[in-house]
Design an enzyme around this catalytic site. Sequence first.
Site, short mmCIF file in Angstrom:
data_model
loop_
_atom_site.label_atom_id
_atom_site.label_comp_id
_atom_site.label_asym_id
_atom_site.label_seq_id
_atom_site.Cartn_x
_atom_site.Cartn_y
_atom_site.Cartn_z
N GLN A 1 -2.45 2.81 10.02
CA GLN A 1 -1.17 2.90 9.31
C GLN A 1 -0.18 3.78 10.08
OE1 GLN A 1 -4.16 3.28 7.93
NE2 GLN A 1 -4.26 2.57 5.83
N ARG B 1 0.85 -1.19 0.00
CA ARG B 1 0.00 0.00 0.00
C ARG B 1 0.88 1.24 0.00
NH1 ARG B 1 1.53 2.11 3.95
NH2 ARG B 1 0.33 3.99 3.61
N GLY B 2 0.21 2.40 -0.11
CA GLY B 2 0.94 3.66 -0.26
C GLY B 2 1.00 3.91 -1.76
N ALA B 3 0.53 5.10 -2.16
CA ALA B 3 0.35 5.36 -3.60
C ALA B 3 1.60 5.04 -4.45
CB ALA B 3 -0.11 6.80 -3.79
N ARG C 1 -7.93 -0.96 -6.50
CA ARG C 1 -8.19 0.20 -5.62
C ARG C 1 -8.36 1.42 -6.53
NH1 ARG C 1 -4.57 1.18 -0.50
NH2 ARG C 1 -6.51 2.00 0.32
N ASN D 1 -6.22 12.10 0.28
CA ASN D 1 -5.24 11.34 1.08
C ASN D 1 -6.03 10.55 2.12
OD1 ASN D 1 -2.42 10.71 1.65
ND2 ASN D 1 -2.72 11.78 3.58
N LYS D 2 -5.32 9.79 2.91
CA LYS D 2 -5.95 8.91 3.90
C LYS D 2 -7.03 9.64 4.69
CE LYS D 2 -5.62 5.44 4.47
NZ LYS D 2 -6.64 4.51 3.92
N ASP E 1 -2.72 10.79 -2.45
CA ASP E 1 -3.02 9.66 -3.33
C ASP E 1 -3.50 10.11 -4.70
OD1 ASP E 1 -3.23 8.49 -0.47
OD2 ASP E 1 -3.07 6.76 -1.80
#
Length: 361
Positions: free
Chosen positions: A211, A62-64, A105, A262-263, A252
């Site tokens: 996270q 994960r993580g763009a 995603r 973003n998150k 993201d």
Amino acid sequence: MLDLKKTKKEMESIAIVDNVKLNDDETKIIILNQVLLPNAIEYKEIDNLKDAYDAIKKLEIRGAPAIGIFAGYVMYILSLKDRDLAFEEFFKNFKNNKEYLNSSRPTAVNLSWALNRMEKVVTDNKDKDVKEIISKLKEEAKKIHNEDIEMCLKISEYGLSLLKDGDGVLTHCNAGPIATSYGTAQGPLLLSKARGMHIKVFADETRPLLQGARLTSFEMEKAGVDVTLICDNIASIVMRNGWVQACFVGCDRIAANGDVANKIGTSGVAILAKHYGIPVYSLGPSSTIDMNCPDGDHIKIELRDPEEIKNMWYEKPMALKEVKCYNPSFDVTDHELLTGIVTEKGIIYPPFDINLKKIFE
Ligand code: MRU
């Protein structure tokens, strides 16, 4: 003039874990299984489409930027299985694999960005032998990875230029080496440590998938950075206490007007920071900027399983089975709440609609 060799050495002196790479004979991908952190550091081999899709969907990777790097490698290793096909069949399979992976995603643009780069390699070389196309796909996947390394180093340098010794920085979610190559939002914080500065980091735990707790505080602690883990709803009091001089968050997808996805919880951080007069920077590679997306309203927000709120991480359910949950994985921070956007091309200030365009000219 940045000396990136020096920056790289400094970053390497700080605890960094490999998050994604090809195995020795370059037929499989090895990822750090992020869902097991911080309790276990385990690597997982991926060599087929279903496992690759699941790895993204389940956040094992994960993580763009890391998702983008992974996607490049996935398209390469899948193409190996089709090396004996004629071009038409090869391309048909390539397109099907690409489409399926892209559906894993929806929010981080780096996934489709990397997949489109890989497809362009195929279409630009359609007159060549399939085996030659496959070797070009490998080159492109490695290029995407190497570019990310360079982008992270530059972003870390530009981000650090915004801080002074002794500053407190609040960060949300995870945008460190686990999610990228050397880190975007957390890159400058690691670099500050390597340079002997003392930056105090406040890491939001980042409900519901934690996270910040599981990944960011792990990375910071292992690197010897002064990190304090806080629940998301503690951000306001640490700001009020005067302990935070800047907020550094990842991204993201950045729309053409500067709105940033973003998150989930990032926009709340930015709204609080505005109240307390604290600057907010979003840090990420220019590949996260989607100039085809006019504003945040056009960003598709991923909705995830309610179980992540009610059950995951708990020994017993924390809400009744029948209780409804709304679990968006991302939110949009309005561009007016942002002080700047830090990319490898420099620090971009408002008006974002004009200045974002300029970096692509
Ligand atoms: O759902 P996740 O864990 O993939 O969300 C990630 C984030 O929102 C990060 O902050 C992000 O990707 C920024 S860039 C590393």
